[in-house]
Design an enzyme around this catalytic site. Sequence first.
Site, PDB file in Angstrom:
ATOM      1  CG  ASP A 153      -6.198  -3.979  -3.249  1.00 23.42           C
ATOM      2  OD1 ASP A 153      -7.035  -3.108  -2.944  1.00 23.42           O
ATOM      3  OD2 ASP A 153      -4.979  -3.841  -3.075  1.00 23.42           O
ATOM      4  CB  SER A 174      -0.946  -0.047   1.210  1.00 25.86           C
ATOM      5  OG  SER A 174      -1.940   0.929   1.111  1.00 25.86           O
ATOM      6  NE  ARG A 193      -8.279   1.192  11.487  1.00 20.09           N
ATOM      7  CZ  ARG A 193      -7.074   0.958  10.990  1.00 20.09           C
ATOM      8  NH1 ARG A 193      -6.535   1.798  10.116  1.00 20.09           N
ATOM      9  NH2 ARG A 193      -6.388  -0.095  11.335  1.00 20.09           N
ATOM     10  CG  HIS A 202      -5.643  -2.240   0.322  1.00 19.57           C
ATOM     11  ND1 HIS A 202      -4.804  -2.152  -0.768  1.00 19.57           N
ATOM     12  CD2 HIS A 202      -5.129  -1.390   1.254  1.00 19.57           C
ATOM     13  CE1 HIS A 202      -3.836  -1.281  -0.504  1.00 19.57           C
ATOM     14  NE2 HIS A 202      -4.016  -0.809   0.715  1.00 19.57           N
ATOM     15  CG  ASP A 203      -6.761  -5.271   5.522  1.00 17.46           C
ATOM     16  OD1 ASP A 203      -6.063  -4.250   5.351  1.00 17.46           O
ATOM     17  OD2 ASP A 203      -7.619  -5.369   6.422  1.00 17.46           O
TER      18      ASP A 203
END
Lengths: 369, 369
Positions: A313, A154, A218, A346-347
């Site tokens: 992602d 990222s 968040r 994405h994680d």
Amino acid sequence: MTKVSGIGAVEAKRERFDESLRLRSGVELAGFELAYETYGTLNAAGSNAILVCHALSGHHHVAGHYADNPKNVGWWDNIVGPGRPLDTDRFFIVGLNNLGGCHGSTGPASVNPATGKPWGRDFPIVTVEDWIDAQARLADRLGIDQWAATIGGSLGGMQAMQWTIQYPERVRHALVIAAAPRLSAENIAFNEVARQAILSDPDYEAGRRPVRGLRLARMLGHITYLSDDQMADKFGRRLRHGEFRYGFDVEFEVESYLRYQGDKFAGWFDADTYLRMTKALDYFDPAAACGGDLAAALAQAKAKFFVASFSTDWRFSPARSREIVNALVKNRQDVAYAEIESQHGHDSFLMEDAHYHAVVAAYLKGVKT
Amino acid sequence: MTKVSGIGAVEAKRERFDESLRLRSGVELAGFELAYETYGTLNAAGSNAILVCHALSGHHHVAGHYADNPKNVGWWDNIVGPGRPLDTDRFFIVGLNNLGGCHGSTGPASVNPATGKPWGRDFPIVTVEDWIDAQARLADRLGIDQWAATIGGSLGGMQAMQWTIQYPERVRHALVIAAAPRLSAENIAFNEVARQAILSDPDYEAGRRPVRGLRLARMLGHITYLSDDQMADKFGRRLRHGEFRYGFDVEFEVESYLRYQGDKFAGWFDADTYLRMTKALDYFDPAAACGGDLAAALAQAKAKFFVASFSTDWRFSPARSREIVNALVKNRQDVAYAEIESQHGHDSFLMEDAHYHAVVAAYLKGVKT
């Protein structure tokens, strides 16, 4: 499940740099400190060092655990350690907290020498380029003329790439994972909503901790870190109480998850750091200096590249990684590309996935020390 | 550009319904009012009526303009009028503001007869099913036993579909556009962040207008209404001042757009309505009553269906529309499906696109009056 760190107990370190640093914003920082950790042993030639760059909310505690807090295992421990892809038997691994961070490096919580008070919202905005300059000073201090590799996912992948442009002689390999050559308008839009959540929180306006704003930022972030499929698998439309309650308390499990993640984060992360990390993301665009031509920007790089993306992602989709690959291919530069099937959006770059780790391990086996 | 409405000046109307309405939440509403508009003429048989259902922030002012405010043109005027796809020379078009709305129908701003004060946050949560029940009463009042068609986009499309399940005898055609048979976990997650922005706004907690929360909710909403491609085309990484300012004022044009949209919306929309509209979306799931089997839920429908989706819609992607189509096909029910190429993401259903409008017009030409 008890996590066992690969490398065992580690210690956080600090270095102070007294020479002033001129930031891209024009602000001159009169010296700074960086919190960092190292794992493995630097060889005599100083040629086996790997720099791990962190993403939005990361820090220098990449691997291992602290002796006085065994549960505090580094954020990328699953990939760093003896026999792991970032093999500490071969490599000297360096992780740091970036400038502007909230984990020990000079940032908004640090004292502004000009006023004797914490910088807070007056801390300058820092860019990826500024971070690379600060990281270069740490490399100097540690006796590392050239990184065997820079690596990150990222925003960390953007730093790994930027090193090859900013200090082409100082990096032999760049591993750019789940990244993009620049943010899209939609990426910027998500960052802007997160920033506005913090900036418009009356507590922030009043100089207090903007817990509500950080929580919203968040929660929103987590939607972009996960994939639609993964959310469907993990939560679907499952109800907390098995029936509708017709109110605004948690009804769907996914609401509970987001609130939990938001509350947890809002309890400890520094809002001024969060604001700055998102701006660093927005600004990053190495091609801009070459009229938008990414290939031209990367032409000066001397490193070999490993680029990886993840199928689910949608924050930085595989298409964004292919922009980097295509620019390198156009220049006939050395690049390996892996598009990895993964459920975790994405994680995924943080996850322990056998195929993903095998690909990284295979690439790093070919990196000379 | 001056917009000219197709149908000319129109007037908003109101109907009061004194019989109590039992909502799905269990709350009994002691009568209610609906704001609505009609265009065209109901034929003697009462067989040429089309119900237009609105989406999240829509209302009864679908087409035409008000004589005293020519600029206030209805939200779907481009598709309604003489010679337009929803042809007022053939059809009698009805648009209404749903229960719980903030445009004149009974909702949070209305007086609670039990207290003599505005309902505010005590207004019950309403569901799509509740709306259909209220709409059915309006149909009764207007002398419409059976709709020639129900039509809507997004949440409006859900209502158009729900009519065929809840009152199968009362609708001959359902036009379900840019909709989904139920929200995904990710859809719910976005709604939840928007709700938390409002609910956690200290002004909301204090009983005041949560301008900040509404603004954030709308900014976030806009990201999901547009497509990534459209944002790239419309804004890209274009800077407001041609250079970075290294601060938190608007730098990228996309930030300016979102702030403008957020501010505009926060100035007039009712927060308690917004909260309820998102809950109606979350709850909608006609298949749930049939163990998750959408085909079983739709089997009772007697209507013919027109389903349309848009290529760049990622809020309710074409795959979500195909779930509806596949369920109908499985039942050997009559369904036409159009997957329309469009740049405008979820908002495409509101846009004047020649191909899209031609497809809707062609379908409605086949609807007997």
